[in-house]
Design a protein around this motif. Structure first.
Motif, PDB file in Angstrom:
ATOM      1  N   GLU A  16       1.682   2.050   7.060  1.00  0.00           N
ATOM      2  CA  GLU A  16       1.279   1.949   5.789  1.00  0.00           C
ATOM      3  C   GLU A  16       0.951   0.881   5.309  1.00  0.00           C
ATOM      4  O   GLU A  16      -0.051   0.467   4.516  1.00  0.00           O
ATOM      5  CB  GLU A  16       2.354   2.917   5.092  1.00  0.00           C
ATOM      6  N   ALA A  17       1.644  -0.370   5.697  1.00  0.00           N
ATOM      7  CA  ALA A  17       1.211  -1.713   5.183  1.00  0.00           C
ATOM      8  C   ALA A  17       0.173  -2.081   6.146  1.00  0.00           C
ATOM      9  O   ALA A  17      -0.466  -3.411   5.808  1.00  0.00           O
ATOM     10  CB  ALA A  17       2.349  -2.479   5.309  1.00  0.00           C
ATOM     11  N   GLY A  18      -0.448  -1.509   7.064  1.00  0.00           N
ATOM     12  CA  GLY A  18      -1.607  -2.119   7.745  1.00  0.00           C
ATOM     13  C   GLY A  18      -1.241  -3.027   9.094  1.00  0.00           C
ATOM     14  O   GLY A  18      -2.129  -3.634   9.712  1.00  0.00           O
ATOM     15  N   ILE A  19       0.094  -2.617   9.392  1.00  0.00           N
ATOM     16  CA  ILE A  19       0.256  -3.430  10.470  1.00  0.00           C
ATOM     17  C   ILE A  19      -0.216  -3.032  11.823  1.00  0.00           C
ATOM     18  O   ILE A  19      -0.337  -1.791  12.214  1.00  0.00           O
ATOM     19  CB  ILE A  19       1.784  -3.682  10.704  1.00  0.00           C
ATOM     20  N   LYS A  20      -1.052  -3.829  12.849  1.00  0.00           N
ATOM     21  CA  LYS A  20      -1.465  -3.399  13.867  1.00  0.00           C
ATOM     22  C   LYS A  20      -0.803  -3.934  15.098  1.00  0.00           C
ATOM     23  O   LYS A  20      -1.000  -3.328  16.410  1.00  0.00           O
ATOM     24  CB  LYS A  20      -3.159  -3.912  13.876  1.00  0.00           C
ATOM     25  N   ARG A  21       0.062  -4.875  14.892  1.00  0.00           N
ATOM     26  CA  ARG A  21       0.561  -5.643  16.076  1.00  0.00           C
ATOM     27  C   ARG A  21       2.153  -6.089  15.666  1.00  0.00           C
ATOM     28  O   ARG A  21       2.164  -6.361  14.624  1.00  0.00           O
ATOM     29  CB  ARG A  21      -0.175  -7.012  16.779  1.00  0.00           C
ATOM     30  N   ILE A  22       3.054  -5.781  16.594  1.00  0.00           N
ATOM     31  CA  ILE A  22       4.262  -6.495  16.339  1.00  0.00           C
ATOM     32  C   ILE A  22       4.658  -7.248  17.607  1.00  0.00           C
ATOM     33  O   ILE A  22       4.472  -7.088  18.737  1.00  0.00           O
ATOM     34  CB  ILE A  22       5.362  -5.417  16.416  1.00  0.00           C
ATOM     35  N   GLY A  60       0.423 -16.886  12.754  1.00  0.00           N
ATOM     36  CA  GLY A  60      -1.023 -16.626  12.868  1.00  0.00           C
ATOM     37  C   GLY A  60      -1.527 -15.473  12.545  1.00  0.00           C
ATOM     38  O   GLY A  60      -2.621 -15.441  11.698  1.00  0.00           O
ATOM     39  N   ASP A  61      -0.918 -14.601  13.016  1.00  0.00           N
ATOM     40  CA  ASP A  61      -1.516 -13.245  12.379  1.00  0.00           C
ATOM     41  C   ASP A  61      -1.422 -13.023  10.900  1.00  0.00           C
ATOM     42  O   ASP A  61      -2.352 -12.307  10.132  1.00  0.00           O
ATOM     43  CB  ASP A  61      -0.634 -12.105  13.161  1.00  0.00           C
ATOM     44  N   ALA A  62      -0.193 -13.237  10.383  1.00  0.00           N
ATOM     45  CA  ALA A  62      -0.092 -13.099   8.912  1.00  0.00           C
ATOM     46  C   ALA A  62      -0.955 -14.088   8.076  1.00  0.00           C
ATOM     47  O   ALA A  62      -1.206 -13.476   6.994  1.00  0.00           O
ATOM     48  CB  ALA A  62       1.433 -13.531   8.458  1.00  0.00           C
ATOM     49  N   ARG A  63      -1.234 -15.183   8.437  1.00  0.00           N
ATOM     50  CA  ARG A  63      -2.315 -15.916   7.902  1.00  0.00           C
ATOM     51  C   ARG A  63      -3.821 -15.444   7.745  1.00  0.00           C
ATOM     52  O   ARG A  63      -4.417 -15.577   7.023  1.00  0.00           O
ATOM     53  CB  ARG A  63      -2.390 -17.365   8.654  1.00  0.00           C
ATOM     54  N   ILE A  64      -3.964 -14.476   8.935  1.00  0.00           N
ATOM     55  CA  ILE A  64      -5.344 -13.765   8.776  1.00  0.00           C
ATOM     56  C   ILE A  64      -5.219 -12.529   8.066  1.00  0.00           C
ATOM     57  O   ILE A  64      -6.053 -12.163   7.336  1.00  0.00           O
ATOM     58  CB  ILE A  64      -5.816 -13.559  10.275  1.00  0.00           C
ATOM     59  N   SER A  65      -4.137 -11.793   8.368  1.00  0.00           N
ATOM     60  CA  SER A  65      -4.027 -10.150   7.918  1.00  0.00           C
ATOM     61  C   SER A  65      -3.191 -10.316   6.655  1.00  0.00           C
ATOM     62  O   SER A  65      -3.287  -9.255   6.058  1.00  0.00           O
ATOM     63  CB  SER A  65      -3.761  -9.396   8.967  1.00  0.00           C
ATOM     64  N   GLY A  66      -2.349 -11.135   6.314  1.00  0.00           N
ATOM     65  CA  GLY A  66      -1.483 -11.304   5.086  1.00  0.00           C
ATOM     66  C   GLY A  66      -0.197 -10.672   5.656  1.00  0.00           C
ATOM     67  O   GLY A  66       0.727 -10.972   4.573  1.00  0.00           O
ATOM     68  N   PHE A  67       0.221 -10.195   6.632  1.00  0.00           N
ATOM     69  CA  PHE A  67       1.680  -9.647   6.932  1.00  0.00           C
ATOM     70  C   PHE A  67       1.809  -9.301   8.247  1.00  0.00           C
ATOM     71  O   PHE A  67       0.805  -9.151   8.872  1.00  0.00           O
ATOM     72  CB  PHE A  67       1.644  -8.355   6.093  1.00  0.00           C
ATOM     73  N   ALA A  68       2.820  -9.850   8.759  1.00  0.00           N
ATOM     74  CA  ALA A  68       3.246  -9.666  10.388  1.00  0.00           C
ATOM     75  C   ALA A  68       4.582  -9.282  10.550  1.00  0.00           C
ATOM     76  O   ALA A  68       5.299  -9.507   9.597  1.00  0.00           O
ATOM     77  CB  ALA A  68       2.862 -10.747  11.047  1.00  0.00           C
ATOM     78  N   VAL A  69       4.829  -9.049  11.517  1.00  0.00           N
ATOM     79  CA  VAL A  69       6.301  -8.214  12.031  1.00  0.00           C
ATOM     80  C   VAL A  69       6.647  -9.035  13.476  1.00  0.00           C
ATOM     81  O   VAL A  69       5.941  -8.976  14.439  1.00  0.00           O
ATOM     82  CB  VAL A  69       6.271  -6.793  12.313  1.00  0.00           C
ATOM     83  N   VAL A  70       7.937  -9.381  13.305  1.00  0.00           N
ATOM     84  CA  VAL A  70       8.477  -9.828  14.771  1.00  0.00           C
ATOM     85  C   VAL A  70       9.737  -9.275  14.889  1.00  0.00           C
ATOM     86  O   VAL A  70      10.575  -8.797  14.000  1.00  0.00           O
ATOM     87  CB  VAL A  70       9.050 -11.426  14.497  1.00  0.00           C
TER      88      VAL A  70
END
Length: 84
Positions: A16-22, A60-70
């Motif tokens: 829902e938040a738009g995450i494509k990769r973890i 790096g992903d968050a800087r491009i897409s705004g949000f990332a998950v680890v």
């Protein structure tokens, strides 16, 4: 309707938040979650060699897409001194 697991709930929230990769490191305590990710198929898991690499990739992903998950397991070396 059967109860939904925490892992499935997290996946739904991430989608829902738009995450494509973890990004992360597979380990004892996150393998079930990684199995859920694989069976769900909506989010790609990108495995890294260590926690630091996972954090840099997610940063790096968050800087491009705004949000990332680890996702990592706890123990020696987990998340270290990474600062953004």
């Amino acid at each position: 309707m059967p109860a939904q697991s925490i892992g499935n709930t997290l996946i739904d929230i991430f989608v829902e938040a738009g995450i494509k990769r973890i990004y992360g490191v597979p380990g004892d305590y996150n393998l079930r979650f990684l199995e859920l990710l694989e069976s769900d198929g909506r989010i790609e898991f990108i495995g890294t060699c260590n926690e630091l690499n996972a954090c840099y990739a997610a940063d790096g992903d968050a800087r491009i897409s705004g949000f990332a998950v680890v996702t990592v397991t706890y123990g020696v070396g987990d998340l270290g001194p990474v600062r953004s």
